[in-house]
Design a protein around this motif. Structure first.
Motif, mmCIF file in Angstrom:
data_model
loop_
_atom_site.group_PDB
_atom_site.id
_atom_site.type_symbol
_atom_site.label_atom_id
_atom_site.label_comp_id
_atom_site.label_asym_id
_atom_site.label_seq_id
_atom_site.Cartn_x
_atom_site.Cartn_y
_atom_site.Cartn_z
ATOM 1 N N GLY A 71 7.362 11.137 -4.259
ATOM 2 C CA GLY A 71 6.949 9.746 -4.153
ATOM 3 C C GLY A 71 7.509 9.057 -2.920
ATOM 4 N N ILE A 72 8.769 9.323 -2.600
ATOM 5 C CA ILE A 72 9.386 8.722 -1.412
ATOM 6 C C ILE A 72 8.722 9.256 -0.149
ATOM 7 C CG2 ILE A 72 11.523 8.673 -0.063
ATOM 8 C CD1 ILE A 72 12.999 8.470 -2.793
ATOM 9 N N VAL A 73 8.496 10.560 -0.104
ATOM 10 C CA VAL A 73 7.842 11.148 1.075
ATOM 11 C C VAL A 73 6.416 10.624 1.223
ATOM 12 C CG1 VAL A 73 6.985 13.321 2.046
ATOM 13 C CG2 VAL A 73 9.294 13.199 1.119
ATOM 14 N N ALA A 74 5.695 10.497 0.117
ATOM 15 C CA ALA A 74 4.329 9.973 0.175
ATOM 16 C C ALA A 74 4.320 8.511 0.627
ATOM 17 C CB ALA A 74 3.653 10.100 -1.188
ATOM 18 N N GLY A 75 5.258 7.727 0.145
ATOM 19 C CA GLY A 75 5.332 6.327 0.551
ATOM 20 C C GLY A 75 5.668 6.165 2.023
ATOM 21 N N ILE A 76 6.645 6.928 2.501
ATOM 22 C CA ILE A 76 7.004 6.870 3.917
ATOM 23 C C ILE A 76 5.848 7.377 4.773
ATOM 24 C CG2 ILE A 76 8.534 7.867 5.669
ATOM 25 C CD1 ILE A 76 10.765 7.753 3.541
ATOM 26 N N GLY A 77 5.232 8.457 4.333
ATOM 27 C CA GLY A 77 4.091 8.988 5.079
ATOM 28 C C GLY A 77 2.943 8.000 5.157
ATOM 29 N N SER A 86 0.822 -1.205 0.000
ATOM 30 C CA SER A 86 0.000 0.000 0.000
ATOM 31 C C SER A 86 0.857 1.257 0.000
ATOM 32 C CB SER A 86 -0.929 -0.011 1.216
ATOM 33 O OG SER A 86 -1.609 1.208 1.338
ATOM 34 N N ALA A 87 1.894 1.262 0.829
ATOM 35 C CA ALA A 87 2.778 2.433 0.896
ATOM 36 C C ALA A 87 3.504 2.639 -0.429
ATOM 37 C CB ALA A 87 3.781 2.269 2.033
ATOM 38 N N ALA A 88 3.950 1.551 -1.056
ATOM 39 C CA ALA A 88 4.635 1.671 -2.348
ATOM 40 C C ALA A 88 3.692 2.212 -3.420
ATOM 41 C CB ALA A 88 5.189 0.315 -2.762
ATOM 42 N N LEU A 89 2.445 1.769 -3.396
ATOM 43 C CA LEU A 89 1.489 2.268 -4.379
ATOM 44 C C LEU A 89 1.160 3.740 -4.152
ATOM 45 C CD1 LEU A 89 -0.868 -0.820 -4.720
ATOM 46 C CD2 LEU A 89 0.767 0.049 -6.385
ATOM 47 N N TRP A 90 1.064 4.174 -2.887
ATOM 48 C CA TRP A 90 0.842 5.592 -2.615
ATOM 49 C C TRP A 90 2.049 6.416 -3.066
ATOM 50 C CZ3 TRP A 90 -3.403 7.997 -2.339
ATOM 51 C CH2 TRP A 90 -4.530 7.396 -1.784
ATOM 52 N N GLY A 91 3.246 5.877 -2.899
ATOM 53 C CA GLY A 91 4.437 6.561 -3.402
ATOM 54 C C GLY A 91 4.398 6.697 -4.916
ATOM 55 N N LEU A 92 3.956 5.653 -5.601
ATOM 56 C CA LEU A 92 3.833 5.699 -7.052
ATOM 57 C C LEU A 92 2.792 6.731 -7.485
ATOM 58 C CD1 LEU A 92 4.724 4.438 -9.747
ATOM 59 C CD2 LEU A 92 2.876 2.783 -9.456
ATOM 60 N N VAL A 93 1.697 6.811 -6.754
ATOM 61 C CA VAL A 93 0.670 7.818 -7.047
ATOM 62 C C VAL A 93 1.249 9.222 -6.887
ATOM 63 C CG1 VAL A 93 -1.501 8.814 -6.189
ATOM 64 C CG2 VAL A 93 -1.310 6.359 -6.527
ATOM 65 N N GLY A 94 2.032 9.440 -5.833
ATOM 66 C CA GLY A 94 2.659 10.743 -5.635
ATOM 67 C C GLY A 94 3.622 11.094 -6.761
ATOM 68 N N LEU A 95 4.448 10.143 -7.157
ATOM 69 C CA LEU A 95 5.401 10.350 -8.247
ATOM 70 C C LEU A 95 4.690 10.714 -9.540
ATOM 71 C CD1 LEU A 95 8.297 9.898 -9.607
ATOM 72 C CD2 LEU A 95 7.449 7.600 -10.044
ATOM 73 N N VAL A 133 2.971 14.259 -9.568
ATOM 74 C CA VAL A 133 3.893 15.380 -9.797
ATOM 75 C C VAL A 133 4.272 15.449 -11.265
ATOM 76 C CG1 VAL A 133 6.216 16.224 -9.323
ATOM 77 C CG2 VAL A 133 4.761 15.482 -7.454
ATOM 78 N N LEU A 134 4.556 14.312 -11.869
ATOM 79 C CA LEU A 134 4.930 14.328 -13.284
ATOM 80 C C LEU A 134 3.792 14.827 -14.171
ATOM 81 C CD1 LEU A 134 6.970 11.013 -13.564
ATOM 82 C CD2 LEU A 134 7.826 13.348 -13.413
ATOM 83 N N VAL A 135 2.565 14.457 -13.846
ATOM 84 C CA VAL A 135 1.411 14.926 -14.619
ATOM 85 C C VAL A 135 1.242 16.437 -14.442
ATOM 86 C CG1 VAL A 135 -1.118 14.868 -14.716
ATOM 87 C CG2 VAL A 135 0.179 12.747 -14.706
ATOM 88 N N LEU A 136 1.391 16.921 -13.209
ATOM 89 C CA LEU A 136 1.247 18.361 -12.973
ATOM 90 C C LEU A 136 2.326 19.167 -13.684
ATOM 91 C CD1 LEU A 136 0.225 18.375 -9.215
ATOM 92 C CD2 LEU A 136 -1.189 18.995 -11.173
#
Length: 81
Positions: free
Chosen positions: A57-63, A17-26, A29-32
């Protein structure tokens, strides 16, 4: 062991779950950054956008990894009230 297929491969559902949230964050940002580049002048070169996306992505995954049990406990407490 859980009934999830990822649990059989050695990946806990919490880590997945954390890895997928990190991927969503990454990807967000790229889309924006790409959207802004299409509408106006580019803010960053592609390497800068990838670096920023990796950091987010790393911060989102850790968070997500740290906060998920706390949010689950908080939701369970609210349900009992």
């Amino acid at each position: 062991m859980s009934g999830y297929p990822a649990g059989r491969m050695g990946i806990s559902p919490r880590v997945k779950s954390a890895a997928l949230w990190g991927l969503v964050g990454l990807l967000s940002v790229l889309v924006l950054v790409q959207s802004y580049a299409l509408l106006a002048t580019p803010l960053l070169p592609i390497t800068g956008a990838l670096g920023l996306g990796l950091v987010v992505g790393i911060v989102a995954g850790i968070g997500a990894y740290v906060l998920e049990p706390r949010l689950a406990a908080w939701a369970a407490d609210r349900r009992t009230e």
